[in-house]
Design an enzyme around this catalytic site. Structure first.
Site, mmCIF file in Angstrom:
data_model
loop_
_atom_site.group_PDB
_atom_site.id
_atom_site.type_symbol
_atom_site.label_atom_id
_atom_site.label_comp_id
_atom_site.label_asym_id
_atom_site.label_seq_id
_atom_site.Cartn_x
_atom_site.Cartn_y
_atom_site.Cartn_z
ATOM 1 N N LYS A 91 -20.867 37.291 -5.149
ATOM 2 C CA LYS A 91 -19.545 37.705 -5.615
ATOM 3 C C LYS A 91 -18.605 37.643 -4.415
ATOM 4 O O LYS A 91 -18.883 38.245 -3.372
ATOM 5 C CB LYS A 91 -19.601 39.129 -6.168
ATOM 6 C CG LYS A 91 -20.207 39.202 -7.562
ATOM 7 C CD LYS A 91 -19.733 40.422 -8.304
ATOM 8 C CE LYS A 91 -20.195 40.454 -9.744
ATOM 9 N NZ LYS A 91 -21.297 39.597 -10.145
ATOM 10 N N ASP A 125 -20.244 33.600 -8.455
ATOM 11 C CA ASP A 125 -19.858 34.306 -9.681
ATOM 12 C C ASP A 125 -18.330 34.272 -9.812
ATOM 13 O O ASP A 125 -17.618 34.174 -8.818
ATOM 14 C CB ASP A 125 -20.279 35.780 -9.613
ATOM 15 C CG ASP A 125 -21.779 35.981 -9.829
ATOM 16 O OD1 ASP A 125 -22.478 35.017 -10.177
ATOM 17 O OD2 ASP A 125 -22.235 37.122 -9.645
ATOM 18 N N MET A 126 -17.858 34.391 -11.052
ATOM 19 C CA MET A 126 -16.404 34.471 -11.252
ATOM 20 C C MET A 126 -16.041 35.905 -11.611
ATOM 21 O O MET A 126 -16.660 36.489 -12.499
ATOM 22 C CB MET A 126 -15.957 33.519 -12.357
ATOM 23 C CG MET A 126 -14.457 33.374 -12.458
ATOM 24 S SD MET A 126 -13.669 32.734 -10.954
ATOM 25 C CE MET A 126 -13.812 30.964 -11.192
ATOM 26 N N GLN A 155 -15.256 30.861 -17.198
ATOM 27 C CA GLN A 155 -15.273 31.873 -18.256
ATOM 28 C C GLN A 155 -14.568 31.338 -19.500
ATOM 29 O O GLN A 155 -13.372 31.028 -19.469
ATOM 30 C CB GLN A 155 -14.573 33.137 -17.761
ATOM 31 C CG GLN A 155 -15.274 33.786 -16.566
ATOM 32 C CD GLN A 155 -14.329 34.613 -15.713
ATOM 33 O OE1 GLN A 155 -13.205 34.186 -15.443
ATOM 34 N NE2 GLN A 155 -14.779 35.774 -15.266
ATOM 35 N N ARG A 176 -21.906 27.390 -14.193
ATOM 36 C CA ARG A 176 -22.424 28.373 -15.153
ATOM 37 C C ARG A 176 -21.274 28.678 -16.114
ATOM 38 O O ARG A 176 -20.177 29.029 -15.685
ATOM 39 C CB ARG A 176 -22.847 29.661 -14.463
ATOM 40 C CG ARG A 176 -23.238 30.745 -15.487
ATOM 41 C CD ARG A 176 -23.312 32.139 -14.867
ATOM 42 N NE ARG A 176 -24.299 32.228 -13.829
ATOM 43 C CZ ARG A 176 -24.200 33.057 -12.785
ATOM 44 N NH1 ARG A 176 -23.142 33.837 -12.639
ATOM 45 N NH2 ARG A 176 -25.143 33.087 -11.879
ATOM 46 N N GLY A 180 -17.207 35.663 -20.168
ATOM 47 C CA GLY A 180 -16.263 36.406 -19.321
ATOM 48 C C GLY A 180 -16.300 37.874 -19.695
ATOM 49 O O GLY A 180 -16.275 38.205 -20.875
ATOM 50 N N THR A 218 -25.518 32.851 -21.955
ATOM 51 C CA THR A 218 -25.134 33.674 -23.100
ATOM 52 C C THR A 218 -26.384 34.223 -23.784
ATOM 53 O O THR A 218 -27.454 33.616 -23.701
ATOM 54 C CB THR A 218 -24.297 32.854 -24.112
ATOM 55 O OG1 THR A 218 -23.945 33.701 -25.204
ATOM 56 C CG2 THR A 218 -25.031 31.637 -24.641
ATOM 57 N N HIS A 219 -26.194 35.368 -24.452
ATOM 58 C CA HIS A 219 -27.266 35.916 -25.299
ATOM 59 C C HIS A 219 -26.861 35.814 -26.752
ATOM 60 O O HIS A 219 -27.482 36.436 -27.615
ATOM 61 C CB HIS A 219 -27.525 37.380 -24.947
ATOM 62 C CG HIS A 219 -27.495 37.657 -23.478
ATOM 63 N ND1 HIS A 219 -26.355 38.049 -22.809
ATOM 64 C CD2 HIS A 219 -28.464 37.552 -22.547
ATOM 65 C CE1 HIS A 219 -26.624 38.184 -21.526
ATOM 66 N NE2 HIS A 219 -27.890 37.886 -21.337
ATOM 67 N N ARG A 280 -20.428 47.655 -16.373
ATOM 68 C CA ARG A 280 -20.083 46.462 -17.169
ATOM 69 C C ARG A 280 -21.184 46.134 -18.167
ATOM 70 O O ARG A 280 -20.912 45.777 -19.305
ATOM 71 C CB ARG A 280 -19.826 45.254 -16.237
ATOM 72 C CG ARG A 280 -18.509 45.324 -15.506
ATOM 73 C CD ARG A 280 -18.093 43.953 -14.988
ATOM 74 N NE ARG A 280 -19.034 43.382 -14.049
ATOM 75 C CZ ARG A 280 -19.069 43.663 -12.748
ATOM 76 N NH1 ARG A 280 -18.218 44.515 -12.239
ATOM 77 N NH2 ARG A 280 -19.948 43.094 -11.956
HETATM 78 P P1 FDA Z 1 -22.258 39.018 -26.588
HETATM 79 O O1 FDA Z 1 -21.632 40.018 -25.664
HETATM 80 O O2 FDA Z 1 -21.638 38.757 -27.910
HETATM 81 O O3 FDA Z 1 -23.773 39.341 -26.697
HETATM 82 C C1 FDA Z 1 -24.623 38.734 -27.659
HETATM 83 C C2 FDA Z 1 -25.711 39.730 -27.959
HETATM 84 O O4 FDA Z 1 -26.513 39.940 -26.773
HETATM 85 C C3 FDA Z 1 -25.211 41.133 -28.327
HETATM 86 O O5 FDA Z 1 -24.943 41.239 -29.701
HETATM 87 C C4 FDA Z 1 -26.362 41.998 -27.904
HETATM 88 O O6 FDA Z 1 -27.393 41.958 -28.871
HETATM 89 C C5 FDA Z 1 -26.859 41.312 -26.660
HETATM 90 N N1 FDA Z 1 -26.270 41.876 -25.427
HETATM 91 C C6 FDA Z 1 -25.297 41.338 -24.677
HETATM 92 N N2 FDA Z 1 -25.051 42.103 -23.588
HETATM 93 C C7 FDA Z 1 -25.906 43.138 -23.677
HETATM 94 C C8 FDA Z 1 -26.162 44.265 -22.835
HETATM 95 N N3 FDA Z 1 -25.499 44.449 -21.685
HETATM 96 N N4 FDA Z 1 -27.131 45.134 -23.204
HETATM 97 C C9 FDA Z 1 -27.826 44.938 -24.362
HETATM 98 N N5 FDA Z 1 -27.633 43.898 -25.178
HETATM 99 C C10 FDA Z 1 -26.689 43.006 -24.851
HETATM 100 N N6 FDA Z 1 -19.239 37.157 -16.623
HETATM 101 C C11 FDA Z 1 -18.230 36.929 -15.760
HETATM 102 O O7 FDA Z 1 -17.081 37.254 -16.073
HETATM 103 N N7 FDA Z 1 -18.477 36.328 -14.554
HETATM 104 C C12 FDA Z 1 -19.723 35.925 -14.192
HETATM 105 O O8 FDA Z 1 -19.899 35.383 -13.108
HETATM 106 C C13 FDA Z 1 -20.791 36.158 -15.107
HETATM 107 N N8 FDA Z 1 -22.064 35.793 -14.780
HETATM 108 C C14 FDA Z 1 -23.050 35.863 -15.764
HETATM 109 C C15 FDA Z 1 -24.326 35.354 -15.518
HETATM 110 C C16 FDA Z 1 -25.265 35.318 -16.520
HETATM 111 C C17 FDA Z 1 -26.612 34.735 -16.263
HETATM 112 C C18 FDA Z 1 -24.932 35.812 -17.822
HETATM 113 C C19 FDA Z 1 -25.912 35.736 -18.954
HETATM 114 C C20 FDA Z 1 -23.707 36.366 -18.055
HETATM 115 C C21 FDA Z 1 -22.756 36.424 -17.028
HETATM 116 N N9 FDA Z 1 -21.506 36.997 -17.237
HETATM 117 C C22 FDA Z 1 -20.513 36.786 -16.320
HETATM 118 C C23 FDA Z 1 -21.292 37.907 -18.398
HETATM 119 C C24 FDA Z 1 -20.730 37.174 -19.564
HETATM 120 O O9 FDA Z 1 -19.395 36.814 -19.323
HETATM 121 C C25 FDA Z 1 -20.774 38.056 -20.829
HETATM 122 O O10 FDA Z 1 -19.995 39.180 -20.595
HETATM 123 C C26 FDA Z 1 -22.170 38.493 -21.225
HETATM 124 O O11 FDA Z 1 -23.086 37.463 -21.070
HETATM 125 C C27 FDA Z 1 -22.186 38.917 -22.715
HETATM 126 O O12 FDA Z 1 -21.771 37.857 -23.504
HETATM 127 P P2 FDA Z 1 -22.749 37.043 -24.484
HETATM 128 O O13 FDA Z 1 -22.356 35.615 -24.392
HETATM 129 O O14 FDA Z 1 -24.139 37.338 -24.180
HETATM 130 O O15 FDA Z 1 -22.280 37.521 -25.913
#
Ligand code: FDA
Length: 309
Positions: A91, A125-126, A155, A176, A180, A218-219, A280
């Site tokens: 970061k 990271d962003m 993002q 990546r 966001g 993403t999840h 977060r």
């Molecule tokens: P969403 O938030 O819709 O999640 C999908 C589903 O996953 C949810 O319904 C839930 O079931 C599950 N889930 C998600 N987060 C959870 C949690 N914390 N606890 C439990 N369950 C959870 N952002 C950024 O701004 N800068 C960055 O550099 C990064 N780097 C980064 C690296 C990696 C490897 C990942 C996976 C994510 C990031 N992020 C990030 C965070 C990203 O922007 C985002 O906020 C999260 O991944 C959650 O978004 P999803 O796409 O998973 O969708």
């Protein structure tokens, strides 16, 4: 997210730190490098890759920023010593971006050059949108200096991301892509869930069309399905992209990707400065109220909150 969960998210900063620490335990490897190395050893044995991040965005002095840059040397040494399949994430605020651009550049280059020696890779990271221009400028500076073992994060919720992808295309950046996480004003970022998903899918298309290696972070099953469709249509080999997930989030879904033959990299943060990252992650947990309640009940009944991995 249920109404009580949303209410609790707003109240999270008022939740006592020890409670946050306990319920955020699943998202963090521990406070020491050894904790991260042990955890990555286990992930590697499960066929998962890792990216190790030192938590440290709340630094206040140049010395602290330099200490974090030096600590990444120890991370690379730990990776080599333990034979881990892992790279690192940094970061830029932790490397001093909010103190001084040149200091941050010096620290970042120091980390990336060390990574180069061990043929490793650094992901920047962003962070929030006040840092986007400087982050992209630093990335470009390193690439212009001939350093190719460095990648960025874009993002999908930012309105500027598609134009950024166009501008970066000549560099064929290693990206990546994530939704966001920072709270941004509406004129800067999409707020609607479907608009963010649409932005993610369009950005992935643009990046793959441009020949970028993409870490699909993403999840969200909807986006994972779309990504699987996009990589299949292009007949990409499993080495030409990867999925990425956060430690402690949707492990069974990650396992499915690994069993289907896709690369999956887990984001593994460790360090003393666990609080901002933990907040977060908890803000995104759709079952946050349940965790806080379980922690409270657990303490009242004398049962600890165990790491939920
Ligand atoms: P969403 O938030 O819709 O999640 C999908 C589903 O996953 C949810 O319904 C839930 O079931 C599950 N889930 C998600 N987060 C959870 C949690 N914390 N606890 C439990 N369950 C959870 N952002 C950024 O701004 N800068 C960055 O550099 C990064 N780097 C980064 C690296 C990696 C490897 C990942 C996976 C994510 C990031 N992020 C990030 C965070 C990203 O922007 C985002 O906020 C999260 O991944 C959650 O978004 P999803 O796409 O998973 O969708």
């Amino acid at each position: 997210m249920a109404v009580y969960d949303r209410a609790l998210v707003r109240l999270l900063p008022a939740v006592p730190k020890p409670v946050v620490r306990r319920i955020a335990d699943r998202y963090i490897a521990g406070t020491r490098l050894e904790d991260a190395c042990t955890l990555v050893t286990r992930l590697n044995a499960q066929g998962k890759l890792a990216t190790i991040d030192i938590l440290g965005e709340a630094i206040t002095s140049p010395d602290e920023a330099r200490a974090i840059a030096r600590a990444y040397h120890d991370v690379f040494d730990g990776i080599e010593r333990n034979g881990l399949d892992a790279n690192v994430s940094v970061k830029l605020t932790g490397l001093g971006l909010e103190l001084d651009y040149d200091l941050c550049h010096e620290n970042l280059e120091f980390v990336v050059r060390h990574a180069e020696v061990s043929s490793n890779f650094v992901r920047i990271d962003m962070e929030d949108s006040s840092t986007t221009d400087a982050t992209l400028a630093l990335y470009r500076q390193l690439r212009a200096a001939g350093l190719d073992n460095v990648g960025i994060v874009l993002q999908a919720y930012l309105r500027r991301t598609l134009p950024d992808i166009r501008d970066l295309a000549p560099l064929r950046p290693n990206v990546r892509l994530c939704k966001g996480i920072y709270v941004e004003p509406e004129e800067i970022a999409f707020e609607d869930r479907q608009a963010i998903r649409a932005g993610f899918m369009a950005a992935l298309t643009a990046l793959l069309d441009g020949g970028s290696y993409v870490g699909i972070a993403t999840h969200d099953e909807f986006l994972i399905d779309d990504a699987l469709r996009q990589v299949a249509e292009r007949e990409l080999a499993p080495t030409e992209y990867e999925f990425q997930m956060l430690l402690g989030v949707r492990e069974p879904l990650g396992d499915e990707l690994v069993h289907a033959g896709h690369r999956l990299r887990i984001y593994v943060p460790f360090g003393e400065q666990w609080y901002p990252y933990s907040l977060r992650r908890l803000q995104e947990n759709p079952r946050i109220a349940g965790y806080v309640a379980a922690d409270t009940v657990g303490r009242l009944t004398g049962r600890g909150n165990h790491r939920g991995r």
